[in-house]
Design a protein around this motif. Structure first.
Motif, PDB file in Angstrom:
ATOM      1  N   LEU A 150       0.825  -1.209   0.000  1.00  0.00           N
ATOM      2  CA  LEU A 150       0.000   0.000   0.000  1.00  0.00           C
ATOM      3  C   LEU A 150       0.863   1.265   0.000  1.00  0.00           C
ATOM      4  O   LEU A 150       1.865   1.338   0.712  1.00  0.00           O
ATOM      5  CB  LEU A 150      -0.918   0.022   1.224  1.00  0.00           C
ATOM      6  CG  LEU A 150      -1.980  -1.082   1.282  1.00  0.00           C
ATOM      7  CD1 LEU A 150      -2.732  -1.017   2.598  1.00  0.00           C
ATOM      8  CD2 LEU A 150      -2.951  -0.953   0.109  1.00  0.00           C
ATOM      9  N   PRO A 151       0.461   2.263  -0.785  1.00  0.00           N
ATOM     10  CA  PRO A 151       1.173   3.547  -0.761  1.00  0.00           C
ATOM     11  C   PRO A 151       0.889   4.294   0.535  1.00  0.00           C
ATOM     12  O   PRO A 151      -0.079   4.003   1.233  1.00  0.00           O
ATOM     13  CB  PRO A 151       0.600   4.290  -1.971  1.00  0.00           C
ATOM     14  CG  PRO A 151      -0.749   3.676  -2.197  1.00  0.00           C
ATOM     15  CD  PRO A 151      -0.632   2.248  -1.766  1.00  0.00           C
ATOM     16  N   SER A 152       1.725   5.262   0.824  1.00  0.00           N
ATOM     17  CA  SER A 152       1.551   6.001   2.069  1.00  0.00           C
ATOM     18  C   SER A 152       0.409   7.010   1.995  1.00  0.00           C
ATOM     19  O   SER A 152      -0.236   7.313   3.000  1.00  0.00           O
ATOM     20  CB  SER A 152       2.854   6.731   2.433  1.00  0.00           C
ATOM     21  OG  SER A 152       3.248   7.602   1.376  1.00  0.00           O
ATOM     22  N   GLN A 153       0.137   7.539   0.802  1.00  0.00           N
ATOM     23  CA  GLN A 153      -0.934   8.531   0.670  1.00  0.00           C
ATOM     24  C   GLN A 153      -2.294   7.845   0.811  1.00  0.00           C
ATOM     25  O   GLN A 153      -2.578   6.870   0.092  1.00  0.00           O
ATOM     26  CB  GLN A 153      -0.865   9.236  -0.690  1.00  0.00           C
ATOM     27  CG  GLN A 153       0.445   9.963  -0.962  1.00  0.00           C
ATOM     28  CD  GLN A 153       1.481   9.053  -1.575  1.00  0.00           C
ATOM     29  OE1 GLN A 153       1.322   7.837  -1.603  1.00  0.00           O
ATOM     30  NE2 GLN A 153       2.553   9.654  -2.071  1.00  0.00           N
ATOM     31  N   ARG A 159      -4.123   4.827  -1.323  1.00  0.00           N
ATOM     32  CA  ARG A 159      -4.371   3.569  -0.614  1.00  0.00           C
ATOM     33  C   ARG A 159      -5.790   3.072  -0.890  1.00  0.00           C
ATOM     34  O   ARG A 159      -6.010   1.869  -1.065  1.00  0.00           O
ATOM     35  CB  ARG A 159      -4.152   3.779   0.883  1.00  0.00           C
ATOM     36  CG  ARG A 159      -3.933   2.501   1.647  1.00  0.00           C
ATOM     37  CD  ARG A 159      -3.194   2.742   2.944  1.00  0.00           C
ATOM     38  NE  ARG A 159      -3.998   3.459   3.922  1.00  0.00           N
ATOM     39  CZ  ARG A 159      -3.647   4.632   4.463  1.00  0.00           C
ATOM     40  NH1 ARG A 159      -2.513   5.222   4.104  1.00  0.00           N
ATOM     41  NH2 ARG A 159      -4.422   5.217   5.342  1.00  0.00           N
ATOM     42  N   ILE A 160      -6.717   3.986  -0.945  1.00  0.00           N
ATOM     43  CA  ILE A 160      -8.103   3.634  -1.277  1.00  0.00           C
ATOM     44  C   ILE A 160      -8.166   3.013  -2.667  1.00  0.00           C
ATOM     45  O   ILE A 160      -8.791   1.959  -2.874  1.00  0.00           O
ATOM     46  CB  ILE A 160      -9.009   4.888  -1.216  1.00  0.00           C
ATOM     47  CG1 ILE A 160      -9.038   5.469   0.192  1.00  0.00           C
ATOM     48  CG2 ILE A 160     -10.422   4.551  -1.693  1.00  0.00           C
ATOM     49  CD1 ILE A 160      -9.597   6.886   0.244  1.00  0.00           C
ATOM     50  N   ILE A 161      -7.513   3.657  -3.623  1.00  0.00           N
ATOM     51  CA  ILE A 161      -7.526   3.192  -5.013  1.00  0.00           C
ATOM     52  C   ILE A 161      -6.919   1.799  -5.128  1.00  0.00           C
ATOM     53  O   ILE A 161      -7.493   0.894  -5.754  1.00  0.00           O
ATOM     54  CB  ILE A 161      -6.749   4.166  -5.923  1.00  0.00           C
ATOM     55  CG1 ILE A 161      -7.366   5.570  -5.893  1.00  0.00           C
ATOM     56  CG2 ILE A 161      -6.683   3.627  -7.347  1.00  0.00           C
ATOM     57  CD1 ILE A 161      -8.745   5.668  -6.469  1.00  0.00           C
ATOM     58  N   PHE A 192      -9.171  -5.410   3.368  1.00  0.00           N
ATOM     59  CA  PHE A 192      -9.289  -4.473   2.251  1.00  0.00           C
ATOM     60  C   PHE A 192     -10.328  -3.403   2.557  1.00  0.00           C
ATOM     61  O   PHE A 192     -10.136  -2.227   2.237  1.00  0.00           O
ATOM     62  CB  PHE A 192      -9.657  -5.227   0.974  1.00  0.00           C
ATOM     63  CG  PHE A 192      -8.583  -6.169   0.515  1.00  0.00           C
ATOM     64  CD1 PHE A 192      -7.675  -5.786  -0.454  1.00  0.00           C
ATOM     65  CD2 PHE A 192      -8.463  -7.432   1.073  1.00  0.00           C
ATOM     66  CE1 PHE A 192      -6.679  -6.641  -0.873  1.00  0.00           C
ATOM     67  CE2 PHE A 192      -7.463  -8.296   0.663  1.00  0.00           C
ATOM     68  CZ  PHE A 192      -6.558  -7.907  -0.303  1.00  0.00           C
ATOM     69  N   VAL A 193     -11.418  -3.805   3.188  1.00  0.00           N
ATOM     70  CA  VAL A 193     -12.445  -2.839   3.593  1.00  0.00           C
ATOM     71  C   VAL A 193     -11.854  -1.852   4.596  1.00  0.00           C
ATOM     72  O   VAL A 193     -12.101  -0.642   4.527  1.00  0.00           O
ATOM     73  CB  VAL A 193     -13.659  -3.569   4.193  1.00  0.00           C
ATOM     74  CG1 VAL A 193     -14.731  -2.565   4.618  1.00  0.00           C
ATOM     75  CG2 VAL A 193     -14.238  -4.574   3.196  1.00  0.00           C
ATOM     76  N   GLU A 194     -11.063  -2.365   5.519  1.00  0.00           N
ATOM     77  CA  GLU A 194     -10.401  -1.518   6.510  1.00  0.00           C
ATOM     78  C   GLU A 194      -9.531  -0.456   5.841  1.00  0.00           C
ATOM     79  O   GLU A 194      -9.551   0.722   6.242  1.00  0.00           O
ATOM     80  CB  GLU A 194      -9.545  -2.380   7.448  1.00  0.00           C
ATOM     81  CG  GLU A 194      -8.595  -1.622   8.346  1.00  0.00           C
ATOM     82  CD  GLU A 194      -9.276  -0.869   9.479  1.00  0.00           C
ATOM     83  OE1 GLU A 194      -8.630   0.013  10.067  1.00  0.00           O
ATOM     84  OE2 GLU A 194     -10.454  -1.167   9.766  1.00  0.00           O
ATOM     85  N   GLN A 195      -8.773  -0.837   4.824  1.00  0.00           N
ATOM     86  CA  GLN A 195      -7.890   0.119   4.157  1.00  0.00           C
ATOM     87  C   GLN A 195      -8.689   1.220   3.464  1.00  0.00           C
ATOM     88  O   GLN A 195      -8.282   2.394   3.491  1.00  0.00           O
ATOM     89  CB  GLN A 195      -7.004  -0.604   3.126  1.00  0.00           C
ATOM     90  CG  GLN A 195      -6.219  -1.778   3.658  1.00  0.00           C
ATOM     91  CD  GLN A 195      -5.555  -1.503   4.986  1.00  0.00           C
ATOM     92  OE1 GLN A 195      -4.881  -0.480   5.166  1.00  0.00           O
ATOM     93  NE2 GLN A 195      -5.714  -2.415   5.933  1.00  0.00           N
ATOM     94  N   ILE A 196      -9.802   0.854   2.867  1.00  0.00           N
ATOM     95  CA  ILE A 196     -10.624   1.852   2.178  1.00  0.00           C
ATOM     96  C   ILE A 196     -11.265   2.814   3.174  1.00  0.00           C
ATOM     97  O   ILE A 196     -11.192   4.040   3.019  1.00  0.00           O
ATOM     98  CB  ILE A 196     -11.696   1.160   1.312  1.00  0.00           C
ATOM     99  CG1 ILE A 196     -11.031   0.370   0.178  1.00  0.00           C
ATOM    100  CG2 ILE A 196     -12.680   2.180   0.739  1.00  0.00           C
ATOM    101  CD1 ILE A 196     -11.985  -0.499  -0.615  1.00  0.00           C
ATOM    102  N   VAL A 197     -11.878   2.267   4.214  1.00  0.00           N
ATOM    103  CA  VAL A 197     -12.535   3.119   5.210  1.00  0.00           C
ATOM    104  C   VAL A 197     -11.501   3.994   5.928  1.00  0.00           C
ATOM    105  O   VAL A 197     -11.712   5.200   6.122  1.00  0.00           O
ATOM    106  CB  VAL A 197     -13.329   2.261   6.219  1.00  0.00           C
ATOM    107  CG1 VAL A 197     -13.853   3.117   7.366  1.00  0.00           C
ATOM    108  CG2 VAL A 197     -14.476   1.548   5.520  1.00  0.00           C
ATOM    109  N   ARG A 227     -19.422   8.859   7.284  1.00  0.00           N
ATOM    110  CA  ARG A 227     -19.355   9.156   5.849  1.00  0.00           C
ATOM    111  C   ARG A 227     -18.372   8.230   5.134  1.00  0.00           C
ATOM    112  O   ARG A 227     -18.541   7.927   3.951  1.00  0.00           O
ATOM    113  CB  ARG A 227     -18.963  10.615   5.642  1.00  0.00           C
ATOM    114  CG  ARG A 227     -20.100  11.610   5.912  1.00  0.00           C
ATOM    115  CD  ARG A 227     -19.648  13.023   5.636  1.00  0.00           C
ATOM    116  NE  ARG A 227     -19.172  13.186   4.265  1.00  0.00           N
ATOM    117  CZ  ARG A 227     -18.413  14.199   3.867  1.00  0.00           C
ATOM    118  NH1 ARG A 227     -18.032  15.135   4.733  1.00  0.00           N
ATOM    119  NH2 ARG A 227     -18.030  14.281   2.599  1.00  0.00           N
ATOM    120  N   ALA A 228     -17.358   7.776   5.845  1.00  0.00           N
ATOM    121  CA  ALA A 228     -16.407   6.840   5.250  1.00  0.00           C
ATOM    122  C   ALA A 228     -17.086   5.508   4.924  1.00  0.00           C
ATOM    123  O   ALA A 228     -16.800   4.890   3.895  1.00  0.00           O
ATOM    124  CB  ALA A 228     -15.227   6.617   6.193  1.00  0.00           C
TER     125      ALA A 228
END
Length: 222
Positions: free
Chosen positions: A82-85, A89-91, A124-129, A141-142
């Motif tokens: 995962l990237p730091s930004q 990271r969402i993408i 993966f859900v955790e990383q997106i949220v 909202r997340a």
């Protein structure tokens, strides 16, 4: 006094079945024929056992589907670097989900029931949220943002898979192609302008472009 034949077969218990055999056979059925054709009775027949014997491993079809989800996630859903930004990271996390599920569309059909899930996919859900929260959204909202990303991802896979299946089953021009071939430019000028390219344009893989646009819209200041 005659002796019983040494070749006489004796009755005994049916061979024991393993959970791995249950999952492997169930996966073969859904890969070939779809989720609707998977039943406990059909599965028992394929294994050469009885539905009662299956209940030692799974209580019902729902539990069987959960096993299949976890099995597939373990084999196909690999955690990327995962990237730091947080925005990137969402993408990356969403794209990893899309890549794994696009290879097995029936999984999406199960997941869109919205009450079954693979626990191994929660990372993966955790990383997106978490990425959405770090970008400034509230946790509430997340969650809504994740839902929008999931709906876009699942919908894109389902539409593509269904269209591909229809094209495979019938090579005649589709109803849409026949309609677009006869559009009235005076009434629908923009559609008429691209009518002859509509099919190839809509068949292009633009998932990442759409995903970035969606994420940018979710994170836009309000």
């Amino acid at each position: 006094m005659s002796q019983p034949s040494a070749r006489r077969k004796t009755l005994g218990r049916p061979p024991r079945i393993s959970r791995e055999e249950v999952v492997t056979t169930a996966r073969r059925i859904v890969d070939a024929e779809g989720v609707d054709r998977l039943t406990m009775r059909r599965l028992a027949t394929e294994i050469g056992s009885t539905p009662m014997a299956l209940y030692h491993h799974v209580r019902n079809k729902e539990e069987l589907l959960v096993l299949l989800l976890d099995d597939y996630a373990t084999r196909a859903l690999h955690r990327p670097e995962l990237p730091s930004q947080p925005r990137e990271r969402i993408i990356v996390a969403a794209a990893a989900i899309h890549e794994a599920l696009a290879a097995c569309p029936w999984i999406v059909e199960v997941l869109t029931a919205d009450d079954l899930m693979a626990t191994s996919a929660l990372w993966f859900v955790e990383q997106i949220v978490d990425g959405l929260v770090e970008c400034g959204l509230s946790p509430e909202r997340a969650v809504h943002g994740y839902r929008a990303i999931w709906y876009y991802t699942a919908g894109e896979i389902v539409v593509r898979a269904t269209a591909a299946r229809r094209r495979t089953d019938d090579d005649r021009p589709t109803y849409r192609e026949r309609v677009f071939a006869d559009l009235d430019p005076s009434e629908l000028p923009r559609l008429a302008q691209v009518a002859d390219r509509w099919s190839p344009l809509t068949a292009e893989d633009t998932y990442l472009v759409g995903l970035r646009a969606l994420v940018n819209g979710l994170l836009a200041p309000r």
